[in-house]
Design a protein around this motif. Structure first.
Motif, PDB file in Angstrom:
ATOM      1  N   PHE A 126       0.843  -1.186   0.000  1.00  0.00           N
ATOM      2  CA  PHE A 126       0.000   0.000   0.000  1.00  0.00           C
ATOM      3  C   PHE A 126       0.884   1.243   0.000  1.00  0.00           C
ATOM      4  O   PHE A 126       1.966   1.244   0.585  1.00  0.00           O
ATOM      5  CB  PHE A 126      -0.916   0.019   1.225  1.00  0.00           C
ATOM      6  N   CYS A 127       0.417   2.294  -0.645  1.00  0.00           N
ATOM      7  CA  CYS A 127       1.186   3.530  -0.686  1.00  0.00           C
ATOM      8  C   CYS A 127       0.233   4.715  -0.838  1.00  0.00           C
ATOM      9  O   CYS A 127      -0.939   4.541  -1.195  1.00  0.00           O
ATOM     10  CB  CYS A 127       2.204   3.498  -1.825  1.00  0.00           C
ATOM     11  N   PRO A 128       0.733   5.949  -0.590  1.00  0.00           N
ATOM     12  CA  PRO A 128      -0.133   7.121  -0.729  1.00  0.00           C
ATOM     13  C   PRO A 128      -0.271   7.555  -2.186  1.00  0.00           C
ATOM     14  O   PRO A 128       0.612   7.313  -3.007  1.00  0.00           O
ATOM     15  CB  PRO A 128       0.587   8.181   0.102  1.00  0.00           C
ATOM     16  N   PHE A 129      -1.405   8.192  -2.505  1.00  0.00           N
ATOM     17  CA  PHE A 129      -1.579   8.818  -3.816  1.00  0.00           C
ATOM     18  C   PHE A 129      -2.354  10.119  -3.643  1.00  0.00           C
ATOM     19  O   PHE A 129      -3.078  10.311  -2.656  1.00  0.00           O
ATOM     20  CB  PHE A 129      -2.298   7.887  -4.793  1.00  0.00           C
ATOM     21  N   SER A 130      -2.195  11.010  -4.577  1.00  0.00           N
ATOM     22  CA  SER A 130      -2.933  12.279  -4.576  1.00  0.00           C
ATOM     23  C   SER A 130      -3.062  12.761  -6.013  1.00  0.00           C
ATOM     24  O   SER A 130      -2.448  12.198  -6.928  1.00  0.00           O
ATOM     25  CB  SER A 130      -2.220  13.329  -3.715  1.00  0.00           C
ATOM     26  N   ALA A 131      -3.873  13.801  -6.212  1.00  0.00           N
ATOM     27  CA  ALA A 131      -4.065  14.374  -7.551  1.00  0.00           C
ATOM     28  C   ALA A 131      -4.213  15.881  -7.397  1.00  0.00           C
ATOM     29  O   ALA A 131      -5.311  16.442  -7.521  1.00  0.00           O
ATOM     30  CB  ALA A 131      -5.284  13.755  -8.226  1.00  0.00           C
ATOM     31  N   ILE A 183      -8.107   9.266 -18.774  1.00  0.00           N
ATOM     32  CA  ILE A 183      -6.924   8.953 -19.579  1.00  0.00           C
ATOM     33  C   ILE A 183      -6.084  10.216 -19.787  1.00  0.00           C
ATOM     34  O   ILE A 183      -6.589  11.257 -20.209  1.00  0.00           O
ATOM     35  CB  ILE A 183      -7.324   8.350 -20.940  1.00  0.00           C
ATOM     36  N   GLY A 184      -4.791  10.101 -19.474  1.00  0.00           N
ATOM     37  CA  GLY A 184      -3.868  11.216 -19.640  1.00  0.00           C
ATOM     38  C   GLY A 184      -3.738  12.103 -18.415  1.00  0.00           C
ATOM     39  O   GLY A 184      -2.849  12.963 -18.368  1.00  0.00           O
ATOM     40  N   GLN A 185      -4.585  11.911 -17.427  1.00  0.00           N
ATOM     41  CA  GLN A 185      -4.506  12.744 -16.225  1.00  0.00           C
ATOM     42  C   GLN A 185      -3.277  12.369 -15.398  1.00  0.00           C
ATOM     43  O   GLN A 185      -2.855  11.208 -15.362  1.00  0.00           O
ATOM     44  CB  GLN A 185      -5.769  12.569 -15.368  1.00  0.00           C
ATOM     45  N   GLN A 186      -2.710  13.391 -14.726  1.00  0.00           N
ATOM     46  CA  GLN A 186      -1.522  13.194 -13.900  1.00  0.00           C
ATOM     47  C   GLN A 186      -1.924  13.029 -12.426  1.00  0.00           C
ATOM     48  O   GLN A 186      -2.735  13.790 -11.908  1.00  0.00           O
ATOM     49  CB  GLN A 186      -0.591  14.413 -14.026  1.00  0.00           C
ATOM     50  N   ILE A 187      -1.356  12.036 -11.768  1.00  0.00           N
ATOM     51  CA  ILE A 187      -1.535  11.855 -10.327  1.00  0.00           C
ATOM     52  C   ILE A 187      -0.174  11.540  -9.716  1.00  0.00           C
ATOM     53  O   ILE A 187       0.798  11.263 -10.437  1.00  0.00           O
ATOM     54  CB  ILE A 187      -2.534  10.714  -9.991  1.00  0.00           C
ATOM     55  N   GLU A 188      -0.104  11.610  -8.399  1.00  0.00           N
ATOM     56  CA  GLU A 188       1.125  11.234  -7.694  1.00  0.00           C
ATOM     57  C   GLU A 188       0.902   9.924  -6.959  1.00  0.00           C
ATOM     58  O   GLU A 188      -0.074   9.777  -6.224  1.00  0.00           O
ATOM     59  CB  GLU A 188       1.537  12.321  -6.694  1.00  0.00           C
ATOM     60  N   VAL A 189       1.789   8.980  -7.163  1.00  0.00           N
ATOM     61  CA  VAL A 189       1.723   7.681  -6.489  1.00  0.00           C
ATOM     62  C   VAL A 189       3.039   7.445  -5.780  1.00  0.00           C
ATOM     63  O   VAL A 189       4.105   7.429  -6.411  1.00  0.00           O
ATOM     64  CB  VAL A 189       1.442   6.539  -7.488  1.00  0.00           C
ATOM     65  N   ASN A 190       2.977   7.338  -4.481  1.00  0.00           N
ATOM     66  CA  ASN A 190       4.169   7.111  -3.662  1.00  0.00           C
ATOM     67  C   ASN A 190       5.230   8.189  -3.899  1.00  0.00           C
ATOM     68  O   ASN A 190       6.435   7.925  -3.924  1.00  0.00           O
ATOM     69  CB  ASN A 190       4.745   5.725  -3.948  1.00  0.00           C
ATOM     70  N   GLY A 191       4.757   9.444  -4.120  1.00  0.00           N
ATOM     71  CA  GLY A 191       5.666  10.571  -4.301  1.00  0.00           C
ATOM     72  C   GLY A 191       6.135  10.779  -5.720  1.00  0.00           C
ATOM     73  O   GLY A 191       6.862  11.745  -6.001  1.00  0.00           O
ATOM     74  N   ASN A 192       5.732   9.908  -6.668  1.00  0.00           N
ATOM     75  CA  ASN A 192       6.150  10.020  -8.071  1.00  0.00           C
ATOM     76  C   ASN A 192       4.980  10.431  -8.955  1.00  0.00           C
ATOM     77  O   ASN A 192       3.862   9.910  -8.811  1.00  0.00           O
ATOM     78  CB  ASN A 192       6.719   8.683  -8.569  1.00  0.00           C
ATOM     79  N   LYS A 193       5.231  11.349  -9.890  1.00  0.00           N
ATOM     80  CA  LYS A 193       4.197  11.753 -10.826  1.00  0.00           C
ATOM     81  C   LYS A 193       4.045  10.697 -11.915  1.00  0.00           C
ATOM     82  O   LYS A 193       5.027  10.275 -12.526  1.00  0.00           O
ATOM     83  CB  LYS A 193       4.543  13.101 -11.449  1.00  0.00           C
ATOM     84  N   VAL A 194       2.799  10.288 -12.155  1.00  0.00           N
ATOM     85  CA  VAL A 194       2.528   9.264 -13.167  1.00  0.00           C
ATOM     86  C   VAL A 194       1.317   9.694 -13.983  1.00  0.00           C
ATOM     87  O   VAL A 194       0.500  10.509 -13.544  1.00  0.00           O
ATOM     88  CB  VAL A 194       2.267   7.878 -12.524  1.00  0.00           C
ATOM     89  N   ALA A 195       1.198   9.125 -15.175  1.00  0.00           N
ATOM     90  CA  ALA A 195       0.066   9.426 -16.059  1.00  0.00           C
ATOM     91  C   ALA A 195      -0.833   8.200 -16.151  1.00  0.00           C
ATOM     92  O   ALA A 195      -0.357   7.063 -16.273  1.00  0.00           O
ATOM     93  CB  ALA A 195       0.568   9.813 -17.442  1.00  0.00           C
ATOM     94  N   ILE A 196      -2.136   8.431 -16.097  1.00  0.00           N
ATOM     95  CA  ILE A 196      -3.103   7.341 -16.225  1.00  0.00           C
ATOM     96  C   ILE A 196      -3.256   6.990 -17.705  1.00  0.00           C
ATOM     97  O   ILE A 196      -3.636   7.839 -18.527  1.00  0.00           O
ATOM     98  CB  ILE A 196      -4.464   7.746 -15.628  1.00  0.00           C
TER      99      ILE A 196
END
Length: 765
Positions: free
Chosen positions: A480-485, A547-560
């Motif tokens: 498990f890890c944190p995420f935010s948007a 699709i294409g939205q940016q979120i942060e997962v475990n402190g890293n920016k990622v794209a859906i």
């Protein structure tokens, strides 16, 4: 079949069932109570983004400094499985733990050998449970022997303890000294290991509230204001651990107390049914004994003498039934582990609290079963008794009718309960999982560097349809890890499950893509697939818009890059949580295989040989996905089996009573049946004559049982995040079953009376 036999047999079954249920409920509701300081023992847990039972190893040293008033503090790092080597023998063991030297002072384990104060002080030492010691060393003294764990820890045996009780929230097969692995941890508050549990013992003069009030300052002191604002430590009473379903990463899946309250209610209904039988049959026989009462009263017998006599007769029957009930319960408990999956022995029937329960149950049964019939019989008037003009009634409705209604109502409640529990169990294991589980086997991979070679060998096996590597299959979750948007106006952190999967995972498990693309091998770590729950939490309802939205997962920016339909990674006790799927082969720890059902055993044997050749130092140990899912609901399955068994017994006891009543009614109306036959009445009409009264009673019972059964079982269902709805068909089955049970019983008795020679019947009258 004599009325005395029906009474004794019904009471025997009722008492035996009550004793077994009492031991089951007592065992389940007393989790961890074997520790004599359980009332003052707490588990320290983390409440940040979620309720987490695990803590960083940094917490315990800090607590020892800041809370010197605590009587004890200990921590345990739990490991689900591992490879054990003893000499030339290898074993794959589950549930072992790394514990510090303070654990024996917190938990009451029975030591066979070794010193509990020093056994876990030194590194590379281990304490074995008795069964493991015998498994590894037979009759040889295990003390001082050496075992090897996971090919890296040679451990000297410094203690042997009795196997831990089955009703513990921290089961293990052996304990390794925590200092053996302590240097491997990063002492950072947010570096939460996958199984480090912290326990404290409060002094007698200190409450949980006293310590809990100091926690915010404690966190602020050691980890700063920011952490103190986001997280806190909660003190969870030890006796609540097994019943608190909010937490992730528990060793034993928590269950609800209400589940066992329902089972205890079944015991109560069983004994009430048995007592109703006794009262029914005793009051029915009272008419036969009316002349005896009349004669005795004429000869000077007082009411008190008669009450004493009838209660004495009841006491003899109950004591005999009690003896037989204890015998049956003892025999059943010897097989209970196989039937119900419980670890309870017949010796527990001799424990003081059980003896007190038996004594109380005996007095209760005697009073419930014997007191009213004794008063009824002693109240007969001599003249009416001698003329056979006695009647037993209350407000125009005979007592027996009222009791029969109660009996049918109990049977219908139990039938409703059994159906609801059965449907919920089916819902647990077979519906709405969101992924394919049939014929899939998962195996941990010892060395992912050999993953590609292993994949090619597995795919070359004719019995294997598909192969997928991942950090965890759908029914497994431990990461498990944190995420935010923040870009979407969702700045706060929340918890997501993180699964690292390969490109075959989605198709093999049948995950449904709602938008975008599934995880591909050429994806970077910045491209992820998320589930419906995650996009809903960040305010997106349409999967295409994610699709294409940016979120942060475990402190890293990622794209859906894709959205997958929700699937069940945890049990249905909890709501589906947010989930992120990404390709990262460095975190592939397990391989899942879809196997042809027709040659499953042969295929697994072939895989075992290939596995052993590729990983000669490891054991091939696999788990079926079905078994994994079933493990989520082991407690409920246990209760369902018990519920079904004891509900059947309660219904059987009710049938015995009904059989006796109809038998008595038929014998009382022998002359009437004979006259009707002589006048040409058919079997159908005579059966209808006897049946109409009971049909009315069943209908009345249904109007009592339906709302009660719905209320009880609907409350039980609220313990699950996902559950069935109780439909009308459940109650249709319940009332239909009551009609069938009554009809079969009536048909048998009335047919026997009807087939008798009418001349003989009339002559006998």
């Amino acid at each position: 079949m004599s009325y005395a036999f029906l009474n004794v047999f019904g009471l025997t079954l009722g008492i035996a069932s009550c004793l077994v249920i009492f031991l089951i409920v007592r065992n389940e509701l007393s989790y961890d109570a074997f520790n004599h300081k359980a009332d003052r023992t707490c588990r320290v847990t983390l409440h940040a983004l979620d309720f987490n039972s695990n803590l960083s190893v940094a917490v315990v040293p800090a607590m020892r400094l800041d809370f010197p008033e605590l009587e004890q503090i200990t921590q345990v790092f739990y490991q689900t499985d591992g490879l054990i080597k003893v000499g030339n023998n290898r074993y794959h063991e589950k549930n072992f733990a790394f514990a510090d030297e303070h654990l024996p002072a917190v938990f009451d384990y029975q030591w066979i050998a070794g010193n509990p104060k020093t056994a876990l002080v030194e590194p590379n030492t281990v304490v074995l449970t008795e069964s493991i010691a015998k498994k590894y060393f037979g009759n040889t003294d295990a003390m001082g022997q050496v075992i090897n764990v996971d090919k890296q820890f040679p451990l000297k045996v410094t203690g042997i303890i009795k196997d831990v009780p089955g009703n513990t929230s921290l089961p293990f097969t052996f304990l390794i000294s925590f200092i053996t692995i302590q240097k491997d941890f990063n002492h950072n508050f947010w570096s939460i290991p996958g199984g480090s549990y912290v326990y404290i013992i409060l002094p007698k003069n200190l409450s949980i509230k006293n310590i809990q009030a100091k926690i915010p300052a404690f966190i602020k002191k050691h980890w700063g204001d920011d952490i103190a604002k986001q997280a806190t430590l909660l003190l969870q009473p030890l006796k609540d651990v097994h019943f608190d379903q909010r937490y992730i990463n528990n060793v034993v899946t928590p269950t609800s107390r209400e589940t066992y309250y329902v089972l205890g209610g079944v015991a109560l209904l069983i004994i009430i049914t048995a007592c109703i039988n006794f009262i029914n049959l005793a009051t029915a026989q009272a008419i036969r004994r009316a002349r005896e009462v009349g004669v005795r009263k004429v000869l000077g017998a007082g009411k008190g003498q008669l009450i004493t006599q009838f209660l004495g007769e009841t006491t003899v029957l109950v004591l005999f039934a009690l003896f037989m009930g204890i015998v049956i319960a003892s025999i059943f408990l010897a097989q209970a582990n196989n039937i119900l999956g419980i670890n309870i022995t017949a010796s527990q029937l001799g424990e003081p609290i059980v003896i007190k329960c038996i004594a109380g149950l005996t007095v209760l049964v005697i009073l419930l079963s014997g007191l009213y019939p004794a008063f009824v019989q002693s109240a007969f008037q001599p003249v009416d008794s001698l003329k056979n003009k006695v009647a037993i009634s209350t407000g125009g409705l005979t007592l027996r009718k009222g009791l029969v209604i109660a009996q049918f109502a109990i049977s219908q409640i139990l039938i409703v309960g059994t159906i609801v529990v059965a449907r919920q169990m089916d819902f647990f294991e077979n519906q709405n999982l969101g992924f394919n589980k049939d014929a899939i086997v998962t195996v941990d991979v010892p060395d992912i560097a050999k993953g590609e070679a292993l994949k090619q060998q597995l795919l070359a096996e004719p019995g294997i349809k598909d192969v997928s590597f991942s950090s965890a299959a759908p029914a497994y979750n431990s990461n498990f890890c944190p995420f935010s948007a923040k870009q979407l106006g969702y700045p706060k952190d929340n918890v997501t499950e993180l699964k690292n999967i390969d490109e075959r995972y989605t198709d093999m498990f049948g995950l449904i893509m709602l938008a975008g693309n599934k995880v591909a091998k050429d994806d970077t770590l910045h491209h992820v697939v998320v589930n419906e729950t995650l996009i809903h939490e960040i305010g997106i309802q349409n999967p295409q818009k994610a699709i294409g939205q940016q979120i942060e997962v475990n402190g890293n920016k990622v794209a859906i890059t894709g959205v997958v339909k929700d699937f069940q990674s945890e049990s249905k006790h909890k709501k589906i949580r947010a989930c992120v799927l990404m390709y990262d082969h460095s975190n592939f720890y397990s391989v899942s295989m879809l196997i042809q059902p027709a040659a499953m055993r042969q295929t697994i044997d072939h895989v075992d040989k290939k596995w052993s050749a590729m990983f000669p130092d490891d054991l091939f140990s696999y788990e079926f996905m079905d078994d994994r899912i079933a493990s989520f609901y082991r407690q409920e399955q246990k209760v369902y089996t018990a519920f079904r068994l004891f509900s059947s017994i309660a219904i059987l006891i009710g049938c015995l009573g009904l059989y006796g009543l109809i038998s008595f009614a038929a014998s009382q109306r022998t002359k009437e049946v004979g006259i009707r036959k002589v006048l040409g009445a058919s079997l159908t009409s005579i059966v209808a004559l006897f049946s109409k009264e009971f049909i009315v009673l069943i209908g009345i019972a249904f109007f009592i049982a339906a709302p009660l059964g719905y209320y009880m079982m609907n409350n039980w269902l609220q313990n699950f995040a996902y559950h069935i709805n109780i439909g009308a068909e459940t109650f249709v089955v319940a009332i239909s079953a009551s009609f069938i049970i009554a009809s079969v019983t009536i048909l048998y008795q009335v047919t026997k009376a009807t087939l008798a020679n009418p001349v003989k019947s009339l002559r006998s009258e």
